[in-house]
Design an enzyme around this catalytic site. Sequence first.
Site, PDB file in Angstrom:
ATOM      1  N   VAL A   1       3.731   1.306   2.543  1.00  0.00           N
ATOM      2  CA  VAL A   1       3.699   0.117   3.489  1.00  0.00           C
ATOM      3  C   VAL A   1       4.052  -1.235   2.759  1.00  0.00           C
ATOM      4  O   VAL A   1       3.794  -1.654   1.792  1.00  0.00           O
ATOM      5  CB  VAL A   1       2.421  -0.199   3.933  1.00  0.00           C
ATOM      6  CG1 VAL A   1       1.928  -1.105   4.962  1.00  0.00           C
ATOM      7  CG2 VAL A   1       1.560   1.233   4.368  1.00  0.00           C
TER       8      VAL A   1
ATOM      9  N   ASP B   1      -9.072  11.789   8.781  1.00  0.00           N
ATOM     10  CA  ASP B   1      -8.715  11.613   7.317  1.00  0.00           C
ATOM     11  C   ASP B   1      -9.627  10.090   7.224  1.00  0.00           C
ATOM     12  O   ASP B   1      -9.188   8.938   6.740  1.00  0.00           O
ATOM     13  CB  ASP B   1      -7.274  11.207   6.957  1.00  0.00           C
ATOM     14  CG  ASP B   1      -7.168  10.847   5.501  1.00  0.00           C
ATOM     15  OD1 ASP B   1      -8.049  11.366   4.675  1.00  0.00           O
ATOM     16  OD2 ASP B   1      -6.170  10.655   5.016  1.00  0.00           O
TER      17      ASP B   1
ATOM     18  N   GLY C   1       0.974  -1.102  -0.142  1.00  0.00           N
ATOM     19  CA  GLY C   1      -0.040  -0.087   0.024  1.00  0.00           C
ATOM     20  C   GLY C   1       0.709   1.225  -0.136  1.00  0.00           C
ATOM     21  O   GLY C   1       2.007   1.099   0.505  1.00  0.00           O
TER      22      GLY C   1
END
Length: 731
Positions: free
Chosen positions: A439, A550, A432
Amino acid sequence: MALQYSKQLLLMVVVAVFHTKAKAATQPPNCPTKCGSVTIPFPFGTTKDCSLDNTFLINCNETSSTTSNSTTLIPFLPNTNQSVLNISLENGTLRVAWPVASDCYTEKGTLMNQKLQDINMTYFPLSPTRNKLIAVGCDTVGVFFATGSDGETYTSGCVALCNRRDDIVVNESCSGTGCCEVSIPHGHVLTEVVYASRSIFKNHLVVHNFNPCGYAFLVEDGNYRLAYKDLVELEMEFPVLLDWAIGNKTCEQAKKDISSYACKADKSTCHQAATKKLGYLCKCLDGYRGNPYLNHGCQDIDECEESNDCVNRTCVNRPGSYYCKCPTGYEGDGKRNGTRCSLKSRKEHMLIIALSVSVSVVGLLMGSIYAYWALKKIKLIKLKEQFFQQNGGLLLQQQLVKYGGSTETTKIFTAEELNKATNNFDEENIVGQGGQGTVYKGVLQDNRTLAIKKSKINDSSQVEPFINEVILLSQINHRNVVKLLGCCLETEVPLLVYEFIPNGTLYEHLHDLNQSIKLSWKTRLRIAKETAGVLAYLHSAASTPIIHRDVKSTNILLDDNLTAKVSDFGASRMVPLDKTQITTLVQGTMGYLDPEYFQTSQLTEKSDVYSFGVVLAELLTGKKALCFGRPEVGRNLALYFVSSMKEERCLRVKSEERPTMKEVAMGLEGILVIEEQQNWGSDKLPSEVTENKLNAAPSVINVEHGVGGSGINSSDSYSINQISMSGIGGR
């Protein structure tokens, strides 16, 4: 059948030969290392977890003393009356106590009682080379009968005679006068034995006054000497040696399967058991002592501290050995059994000088190399310290103290172990990417799978979001929040280590046709409830309220059970208890961003409510929050959704008109209760059923008077059937 036949045959032999009419009558961690006074070394153990396997299980039983009211612990072989006296790792033997067989007569020669001993050895066979059969008496024959693992039977015996007590010589080996001994049949794995004693002539009539009974027993070779009292009474147990080994493989076969190979110590070796057809044993190498069946179980023996052959010489210990040093200018072996130390020749003196110079040069060179590597190591340490400060290490410590945390709550990983876990952060391990970093999937040496976030920090202004995420996650303890396991600050950019969530993001599941079919109505509802629960916890239950800032479908991960895990707290903010809003630079993701926050820079918990409303709309419709491929009127899902509904609750422009996340979570919980009561939740539902459910369920999106009010209402521009077809029944 073989055992019964063996017993009958033994009795028949005794009766037929002697014409009698009488009938026969050191350990793994947290494991006990002793039972009473007996040491229990691994592979043996007093529980299944403390032994290599059930073969080596020793029962530690409490027994009462016959002479006092006290009790003591005595080890026994399972399912037998054989008490364990000693376990030898070096010899592969188990010393147990076996009873005596006897036959006793009255003064008139009538058989009073007879004890025949029948012993079965389930795992550990009788050692044929270390035991003897002994018969004691002046009118006695001792008979031995055994069954081998090959099914064959083996017999042996001896005769003990005497006319007078004075004929006996005590404390000597048994030669036939008063007692006799015979070896056990060799070369066989003996698993069951029967032994007995019997009168030869007239049932002890001649010798009855000093020898009324005959006795037969097995005993470890060398552990019995005849005494006068034994002719009168010999009711006791004698030590007998059993052989043991690991499995039934040879050393070569066992080494092929390293996982089950029992010789764990690095200074150990394997050798075959003494008894044929048994497995193997482990032993420490010469010069080492300990338990070869345990990791690092064999330790070097310091012969200089113990007995050695260095007579008037200096003893020098070596790993696994030692030597006796001769004085300077002398040569030879200083050991008692070696050559004497003698004066070296001139040529040898020159050689010594040359060698000394060479050693000095080599030492200087090695010292220089060592100094170089030491300086390099110091530079590396300083660089790591520099990275630690550069990556906000001091700020992290200050913030943890400020918010009541501790650096001990998270593990500090080294750069080396994270590099190894990710194959030097190979691109193939990327799972990711986001605004705060990349990640990677990593696997530690203990096979634990982790998610490692490599932050995108290019300047000091980016340090704060990273530290912010560590501080926030150290305050959060919720089952639906991705758990922070630790961090690494000694690299050029900081690294965060999380638990690995294997099933991707909610975004991927919603907008990939192959994945979205897995998300049934009930699953989507549960994911919404779990996510709402996290946000409600952050707003209301955390020690210091937290605004995520977020919330979006890409920041909601799903595990193997499709359980929601909220992630990415880099943009999150703590709100002091005495405030309801804070002023910050606007940060978030277009399509999810609270329009009021965007216009005023005033961040409140209702900003998360708005973003969650967009996620909820995604769950209902299966459409992306922002898509420029759609017509202009429908590019922004939130605006399109609001325009399509008569009322919109979470997506109200004014924050005061939105519910709290706690109310939202409670509303979703209520919908799930209705789900269970009406047995909804099929993985594949017709649109008609979905419409009924949507109309019946309380809505957290468009409730006029708080969560849990009227259902979702359709409009001309966006109907319930459209929601069900696009969101639940497919994209």
